[in-house]
Design a protein around this motif. Sequence first.
Motif, mmCIF file in Angstrom:
data_model
loop_
_atom_site.group_PDB
_atom_site.id
_atom_site.type_symbol
_atom_site.label_atom_id
_atom_site.label_comp_id
_atom_site.label_asym_id
_atom_site.label_seq_id
_atom_site.Cartn_x
_atom_site.Cartn_y
_atom_site.Cartn_z
ATOM 1 N N THR A 21 0.824 -1.204 0.000
ATOM 2 C CA THR A 21 0.000 0.000 0.000
ATOM 3 C C THR A 21 0.859 1.256 0.000
ATOM 4 O O THR A 21 0.543 2.241 -0.658
ATOM 5 N N SER A 22 1.979 1.204 0.722
ATOM 6 C CA SER A 22 2.853 2.370 0.804
ATOM 7 C C SER A 22 3.507 2.691 -0.519
ATOM 8 O O SER A 22 3.977 3.799 -0.725
ATOM 9 N N THR A 23 3.554 1.734 -1.453
ATOM 10 C CA THR A 23 4.174 1.969 -2.754
ATOM 11 C C THR A 23 3.145 2.201 -3.845
ATOM 12 O O THR A 23 3.497 2.456 -4.991
ATOM 13 N N ALA A 24 1.864 2.117 -3.508
ATOM 14 C CA ALA A 24 0.824 2.230 -4.522
ATOM 15 C C ALA A 24 0.866 3.579 -5.232
ATOM 16 O O ALA A 24 0.648 3.669 -6.434
ATOM 17 N N ARG A 25 1.168 4.636 -4.476
ATOM 18 C CA ARG A 25 1.204 5.956 -5.092
ATOM 19 C C ARG A 25 2.389 6.086 -6.037
ATOM 20 O O ARG A 25 2.324 6.775 -7.051
ATOM 21 N N ALA A 26 3.520 5.432 -5.684
ATOM 22 C CA ALA A 26 4.745 5.585 -6.461
ATOM 23 C C ALA A 26 4.760 4.697 -7.696
ATOM 24 O O ALA A 26 5.304 5.065 -8.725
ATOM 25 N N GLY A 27 4.227 3.535 -7.611
ATOM 26 C CA GLY A 27 4.295 2.629 -8.752
ATOM 27 C C GLY A 27 3.272 1.534 -8.642
ATOM 28 O O GLY A 27 3.399 0.652 -7.808
ATOM 29 N N GLY A 28 2.235 1.592 -9.464
ATOM 30 C CA GLY A 28 1.193 0.590 -9.406
ATOM 31 C C GLY A 28 1.121 -0.213 -10.674
ATOM 32 O O GLY A 28 2.141 -0.589 -11.255
ATOM 33 N N LEU A 29 -0.101 -0.454 -11.138
ATOM 34 C CA LEU A 29 -0.321 -1.318 -12.292
ATOM 35 C C LEU A 29 0.408 -0.824 -13.536
ATOM 36 O O LEU A 29 1.027 -1.603 -14.253
ATOM 37 N N GLY A 30 0.342 0.486 -13.785
ATOM 38 C CA GLY A 30 0.983 1.025 -14.984
ATOM 39 C C GLY A 30 2.472 0.758 -15.020
ATOM 40 O O GLY A 30 3.015 0.325 -16.040
ATOM 41 N N HIS A 31 3.152 0.996 -13.900
ATOM 42 C CA HIS A 31 4.587 0.762 -13.847
ATOM 43 C C HIS A 31 4.920 -0.723 -13.984
ATOM 44 O O HIS A 31 5.916 -1.089 -14.617
ATOM 45 N N VAL A 32 4.092 -1.554 -13.396
ATOM 46 C CA VAL A 32 4.339 -2.993 -13.488
ATOM 47 C C VAL A 32 4.168 -3.474 -14.930
ATOM 48 O O VAL A 32 4.940 -4.310 -15.417
ATOM 49 N N LEU A 33 3.173 -2.948 -15.631
ATOM 50 C CA LEU A 33 2.978 -3.342 -17.029
ATOM 51 C C LEU A 33 4.149 -2.900 -17.891
ATOM 52 O O LEU A 33 4.583 -3.635 -18.790
ATOM 53 N N VAL A 34 4.685 -1.715 -17.623
ATOM 54 C CA VAL A 34 5.868 -1.263 -18.359
ATOM 55 C C VAL A 34 7.063 -2.156 -18.036
ATOM 56 O O VAL A 34 7.828 -2.548 -18.923
ATOM 57 N N PHE A 35 7.220 -2.475 -16.753
ATOM 58 C CA PHE A 35 8.286 -3.390 -16.332
ATOM 59 C C PHE A 35 8.184 -4.727 -17.069
ATOM 60 O O PHE A 35 9.179 -5.244 -17.585
ATOM 61 N N ALA A 36 6.969 -5.292 -17.150
ATOM 62 C CA ALA A 36 6.775 -6.575 -17.823
ATOM 63 C C ALA A 36 7.066 -6.458 -19.316
ATOM 64 O O ALA A 36 7.695 -7.346 -19.917
ATOM 65 N N ALA A 37 6.616 -5.356 -19.937
ATOM 66 C CA ALA A 37 6.850 -5.159 -21.367
ATOM 67 C C ALA A 37 8.338 -5.031 -21.666
ATOM 68 O O ALA A 37 8.832 -5.598 -22.656
ATOM 69 N N LEU A 38 9.057 -4.305 -20.828
ATOM 70 C CA LEU A 38 10.504 -4.178 -21.017
ATOM 71 C C LEU A 38 11.197 -5.525 -20.860
ATOM 72 O O LEU A 38 12.150 -5.837 -21.592
ATOM 73 N N SER A 39 10.718 -6.333 -19.932
ATOM 74 C CA SER A 39 11.318 -7.656 -19.715
ATOM 75 C C SER A 39 11.122 -8.560 -20.922
ATOM 76 O O SER A 39 12.036 -9.279 -21.335
ATOM 77 N N VAL A 40 9.921 -8.519 -21.503
ATOM 78 C CA VAL A 40 9.664 -9.303 -22.709
ATOM 79 C C VAL A 40 10.503 -8.781 -23.873
ATOM 80 O O VAL A 40 11.077 -9.564 -24.649
ATOM 81 N N ALA A 41 10.588 -7.458 -24.009
ATOM 82 C CA ALA A 41 11.390 -6.867 -25.087
ATOM 83 C C ALA A 41 12.858 -7.264 -24.957
ATOM 84 O O ALA A 41 13.538 -7.530 -25.964
ATOM 85 N N LEU A 42 13.346 -7.319 -23.735
ATOM 86 C CA LEU A 42 14.730 -7.739 -23.516
ATOM 87 C C LEU A 42 14.932 -9.187 -23.934
ATOM 88 O O LEU A 42 15.968 -9.543 -24.504
ATOM 89 N N ALA A 43 13.933 -10.038 -23.656
ATOM 90 C CA ALA A 43 14.020 -11.438 -24.072
ATOM 91 C C ALA A 43 14.100 -11.551 -25.589
ATOM 92 O O ALA A 43 14.869 -12.356 -26.135
ATOM 93 N N VAL A 44 13.311 -10.739 -26.272
ATOM 94 C CA VAL A 44 13.349 -10.724 -27.737
ATOM 95 C C VAL A 44 14.724 -10.284 -28.221
ATOM 96 O O VAL A 44 15.329 -10.905 -29.114
ATOM 97 N N ALA A 45 15.245 -9.206 -27.625
ATOM 98 C CA ALA A 45 16.544 -8.680 -28.034
ATOM 99 C C ALA A 45 17.666 -9.684 -27.780
ATOM 100 O O ALA A 45 18.569 -9.853 -28.610
ATOM 101 N N ALA A 46 17.601 -10.359 -26.641
ATOM 102 C CA ALA A 46 18.642 -11.335 -26.316
ATOM 103 C C ALA A 46 18.596 -12.535 -27.247
ATOM 104 O O ALA A 46 19.632 -13.064 -27.660
ATOM 105 N N THR A 47 17.382 -12.953 -27.597
ATOM 106 C CA THR A 47 17.217 -14.137 -28.439
ATOM 107 C C THR A 47 17.650 -13.873 -29.873
ATOM 108 O O THR A 47 18.314 -14.716 -30.500
ATOM 109 N N TYR A 48 17.275 -12.718 -30.385
ATOM 110 C CA TYR A 48 17.538 -12.411 -31.788
ATOM 111 C C TYR A 48 18.734 -11.471 -31.993
ATOM 112 O O TYR A 48 19.087 -11.170 -33.138
ATOM 113 N N GLY A 49 19.338 -11.033 -30.912
ATOM 114 C CA GLY A 49 20.409 -10.046 -31.029
ATOM 115 C C GLY A 49 21.808 -10.609 -31.007
ATOM 116 O O GLY A 49 22.771 -9.852 -30.844
#
Length: 281
Positions: A21-49
């Motif tokens: 709850t103390s972190t909800a204001r600083a980083g919630g669903l939106g930040h987590v979705l960006v975090f997940a998207a970046l993680s998937v993008a990194l997997a793509v880059a590592a696999t094909y890079g």
Amino acid sequence: MSIRPATATMIDGGSVRAAATSTARAGGLGHVLVFAALSVALAVAATYGGVTPALVPFVMAFGPTLFALAFAWREGHGAVRRLLRTAITRPSRRAWYAIVALPFAWALAVVGVAIALGDPAVGVFDRVFPAIAIVPLIVLLPAFAEEIAWRGYAVNRLLPSMSPLAAALLLGAPWALIHVFLQLPGQMNEGLEVWPTLVSLMAYSIILTGIYVASGGSVLLTALVHAGLNGVAPLMAGLDTDRTWIIRAVLATAIAVAFVAAGALRRPAMTPRHGATATAR
């Protein structure tokens, strides 16, 4: 990071719920979705890079940790320190350490089912040594890295807006997708069926999130179990790989269902322990 069966929180004296709850204001669903998207993008880059296939799993494990630390740094107010502290946060009750035996029970159950379905029992453990002593050490640090990112960072920031089960399912999707890249041509799990991987990783997400929440936010404990799930692969090395891959997924799903039925993924409640800690209610 998931190894094929072949030869080959923010808890700072507080509760999961209160810390999330103390972190909800600083980083919630939106930040987590960006975090997940970046993680998937990194997997793509590592696999094909052009990254060496042997290093791709480590990029996929440690990359999300760096993303999580960067997001925590932007939050400020000691968020990075608290996130890193989850790696040494002990479970709320010592009895939780018994869950570290779960991967071994799971692996032996896989062996038993495989033999019942036709795998030869003779020589099934011939390739266990020395791999069983080496593999757990190799996967230990990546397991801690993944758990700091996916449980310590991401789950914590989802708990104010959804149940632990919903968080596990939401995060399980990108986490499973990342592991599918390891089955592409030239990668460590090349040739294996994709659907058991997706099923297994969704089940692992439920299991590890359940352990994280019910143990009071212990990344230490979830990382040990995570390392165990990968580290017991040598116990299954003597079995038919394709059949074992499916059996692993089915039994992991059964364990995940048992966790849900036992209430391990209920919302954490406040109870006092050096201030306050979390238990499942």
